[in-house]
Enzyme design. Structure first.
Site, PDB file in Angstrom:
ATOM      1  N   GLU A   1       0.814  -1.223   0.000  1.00 27.79           N
ATOM      2  CA  GLU A   1       0.000   0.000   0.000  1.00 27.79           C
ATOM      3  C   GLU A   1       0.844   1.267   0.000  1.00 27.79           C
ATOM      4  O   GLU A   1       0.448   2.284  -0.578  1.00 27.79           O
ATOM      5  CB  GLU A   1      -0.952  -0.002   1.203  1.00 27.79           C
ATOM      6  CG  GLU A   1      -1.988  -1.117   1.186  1.00 27.79           C
ATOM      7  CD  GLU A   1      -1.425  -2.463   1.669  1.00 27.79           C
ATOM      8  OE1 GLU A   1      -0.279  -2.505   2.163  1.00 27.79           O
ATOM      9  OE2 GLU A   1      -2.140  -3.473   1.533  1.00 27.79           O
TER      10      GLU A   1
ATOM     11  N   ARG B   1     -18.492  -2.256   4.100  1.00 27.62           N
ATOM     12  CA  ARG B   1     -18.577  -3.605   3.541  1.00 27.62           C
ATOM     13  C   ARG B   1     -20.032  -4.088   3.474  1.00 27.62           C
ATOM     14  O   ARG B   1     -20.413  -4.759   2.516  1.00 27.62           O
ATOM     15  CB  ARG B   1     -17.770  -4.564   4.424  1.00 27.62           C
ATOM     16  CG  ARG B   1     -17.980  -6.017   4.058  1.00 27.62           C
ATOM     17  CD  ARG B   1     -17.114  -6.949   4.893  1.00 27.62           C
ATOM     18  NE  ARG B   1     -17.350  -8.330   4.503  1.00 27.62           N
ATOM     19  CZ  ARG B   1     -18.092  -9.182   5.198  1.00 27.62           C
ATOM     20  NH1 ARG B   1     -18.678  -8.803   6.325  1.00 27.62           N
ATOM     21  NH2 ARG B   1     -18.260 -10.426   4.775  1.00 27.62           N
TER      22      ARG B   1
END
Lengths: 333, 314
Positions: free
Chosen positions: B60, B169
């Protein structure tokens, strides 16, 4: 972004008037017209077809001016990183005076080659190269790190000729990889150069970026590691050795070239080889001397991040003046 | 997905769908992911535009830098990962490689908050809003449903500068599907009027706040509900106007009460109209494994929990 250079004008003069306090600079202000922009008629930087290259002697003179700019800036700032700036001075000089396709009058030129100083703490070296190449006046170098100056302690995008903010180690190489990928995705032909410290490559992000660039075959990316063997806490192989540097980059699918960082013929050959290398990025491991050019700073970790006092400054400038005289003799001879 | 006739969709799915919709209009739009394309739903974009989807692998920090570099070549990168890794792991890269040079990079962070569910505390990022709002010039958004998420992504691509958008989510009800819906970066919305207390909510907690307001209304308590999608820059006017009317505020967020929406609202009220505030959210604790619904209930962030807290506060 503005096309012109905002630092060529009255605002700059005011800034310098406010900030210049170095007696040395008051004594010896170099010409307003930046040196070295058009030394060779018809010279097109970065063009492999160009027959006439800048002579090594001219490059050495520019490198000596860059070194003077480093010492003046750091002395005036009473802070900064001379050692790693001096070790990379010849690389900076070669990139900005011969290798890269850039235009000081148009720093944002669309298809310019890009440079990211991943080892951002050696900003004094980058600034001195940019100033001597004509991106902004060399007199401004003494405003380094001062309140109100555009020459911040580490590079940012407000400085003419700077393509990416940097200073937090390990991050510049990722941005350079992103630029190289962006060029490929847009079918642009410009190249991207990034300079890393040998201590810097202890950062894990460097290897994330190397994996990415090697995997994506970014052959328009040229990574240079300034291998002066010293970091703040001591020799890099005593702190947390990143050696063998060349084998590591090879393992990450780079074409690797070991080179003497202070030999312009060697640098010319290496960058030319990098340009001709297709299908993989190139890593040039530039074996250098920390503090190169200033007698008492050479190969001394003490001068990683310390400014010379007035006496030390005088000695450093005398060293560089001597080099200047020797180069002048070579011209005559 | 529909439950009791109410359409439900996860905002991460809205994100993936909108990226795909915007791709034709914005040829410079590219999407980066860190081996989570299926989960962040950038896979929807990848299926349609494989050449413009850059999987950076599980790295990342590098991904943020690559996005910075891409933006400097004129592209508009959307960088995706879970909030934990986008805002948490790569915080310093976001700060120094994107925020400081004020680059046109959009960070689409999914799986924020406790509704990550079963994965547990290691993956439930309750700190991202706090981290991102400390970066000068960073726009921070947390959409409440599919309609708002799609509008936020479109607004982000039209805006020139760094943007952090937080997605969830779990599938959440669509609450903004009305003809007069309008979205603007930095503008909140009064979604229910009232005079007794102001409930300021963000993200999926807007639905909980509306549910709580309904329960309160049945008892004659008129709560005003303000939906704050853009936490930075904060719509101070809408909060001040409401609290001047009600005299007190309750903030609700699926995030730590330290540094998030609650703190932003307190910053505003302390300086401009001091009033009592109760902050609902994660009370300086880590989450845990469980279903999203169970966790939201346990930590008092469902309609019932918000209702009880407001009652106590009054």
């Amino acid at each position: 972004m503005t096309k012109g250079n905002p630092y060529h004008g009255t605002e700059r003069v005011k800034l310098v008037a406010n900030l210049t306090n170095s007696p040395w600079t008051k004594r010896k202000i170099r010409g307003m017209i930046p040196t070295g922009c058009c030394l060779v008629a018809g010279y097109a930087p970065g063009s492999p077809e160009t027959e006439e290259k800048m002579t090594n002697l001219e490059l050495k003179k520019h490198a000596n001016d860059v070194r003077k700019g480093i010492i003046e800036g750091v002395h005036s700032a009473k802070a900064g990183h001379p050692g790693g700036s001096l070790s990379a001075a010849d690389v900076f000089t070669f990139l900005y005076f011969e290798e890269m396709n850039i235009d000081p009058e148009n720093p944002q030129m669309e298809d310019r080659d890009r440079f990211v100083l991943s080892k951002g703490h050696t900003a004094p070296g980058l600034y001195a190269a940019l100033a001597n190449r004509g991106f902004f006046p060399v007199e401004d170098l003494v405003t380094l790190r001062k309140l109100g100056s555009y020459l911040q302690g580490h590079p940012n995008l407000h400085i003419p000729g700077v393509d990416m903010a940097s200073g937090s180690l390990g991050q510049g190489i990722s941005a350079a990889a992103g630029m190289a990928l962006g060029a490929k995705m847009q079918n642009r032909t410009y190249r991207v150069y990034t300079l890393l410290g040998d201590g810097e490559i202890e950062e894990g992000q460097v290897w994330e970026a190397a994996m990415f660039a090697g995997f994506r075959r970014l052959d328009n990316l040229c990574v240079i590691v300034d291998n002066n063997n010293l970091q703040i806490d001591g020799p890099i192989d005593h702190v947390c050795s990143p050696y063998p540097i060349d084998k590591k980059f090879e393992a990450f699918n780079f074409h690797v070239i070991n080179v003497d960082a202070h030999d312009f013929d060697a640098l010319r050959a290496a960058f030319s080889e990098a340009r001709r290398t297709k299908g993989m990025p190139t890593c040039i491991v530039a074996h250098s001397l920390k503090g190169k050019g200033v007698s008492y700073m050479e190969n001394s970790v003490d001068w990683h991040g310390k400014a010379p006092n007035d006496e030390e400054f005088a000695v450093a400038m005398a060293d560089l003046d001597r080099t200047e005289r020797e180069l002048a003799k070579e011209v005559e001879g | 997905m529909a439950e009791n006739g109410i359409r439900k969709i996860a905002t991460r799915e809205s994100y993936g769908n909108t990226l795909k919709e915007l791709a034709a209009e914005y040829p410079q739009l590219v999407v980066l992911d860190a081996d989570l394309a299926a989960a962040t739903k950038t896979s929807i974009f990848r299926k349609a535009y494989p050449d413009r989807h850059i999987d950076c692998g599980i790295a990342e920090a590098n991904m943020m830098g690559v996005a910075a570099g891409l933006s400097l070549t004129g592209m508009i990168p959307f960088v995706s990962s879970f909030a934990m890794f986008a805002a948490g792991r790569a915080f310093e890269q976001v700060r120094n490689s994107i925020g400081y040079p004020h680059l046109n990079v959009k960070i689409g962070a999914t799986h924020a908050g406790i509704t990550v569910g079963e994965d547990g505390a290691s993956h439930q990022c309750n700190e991202d809003i706090a981290l991102m709002r400390t970066i000068p010039g960073m726009v921070v958004m947390c959409p409440s449903d599919d309609v708002e998420a799609r509008a936020a992504v479109r607004a982000a691509v039209e805006y020139n500068g760094p943007v952090y958008i937080r997605f969830g989510r779990a599938a959440v009800p669509v609450i903004n599907d009305r003809p007069d819906y309008h979205f603007e970066i930095g503008k909140g919305a009064v979604v229910k009027e009232g005079t007794d207390v102001t409930i300021v909510a963000t993200g999926i907690c807007v639905d909980s706040a509306l549910g709580a307001a309904e329960l309160l209304e049945a008892e004659g308590i008129h709560a005003e509900v303000v939906n704050i999608c853009t936490i930075k820059p904060l719509d101070e006017e809408i909060i001040l106007n409401s609290v001047k009317k009600t005299g007190k505020a309750v903030t609700v967020e699926e995030h730590s009460v330290i540094g998030g929406l609650g703190s932003a609202v307190c910053d505003c009220l302390c300086a401009k109209y001091p009033a009592p505030v109760k902050k609902l959210g994660m009370q300086d604790v880590f989450g845990e494994s469980g279903s999203a619904a169970e966790l939201v209930h346990k930590y008092g962030l469902d309609a019932e929990g918000v209702y009880k807290s407001v009652k106590e506060f009054l």
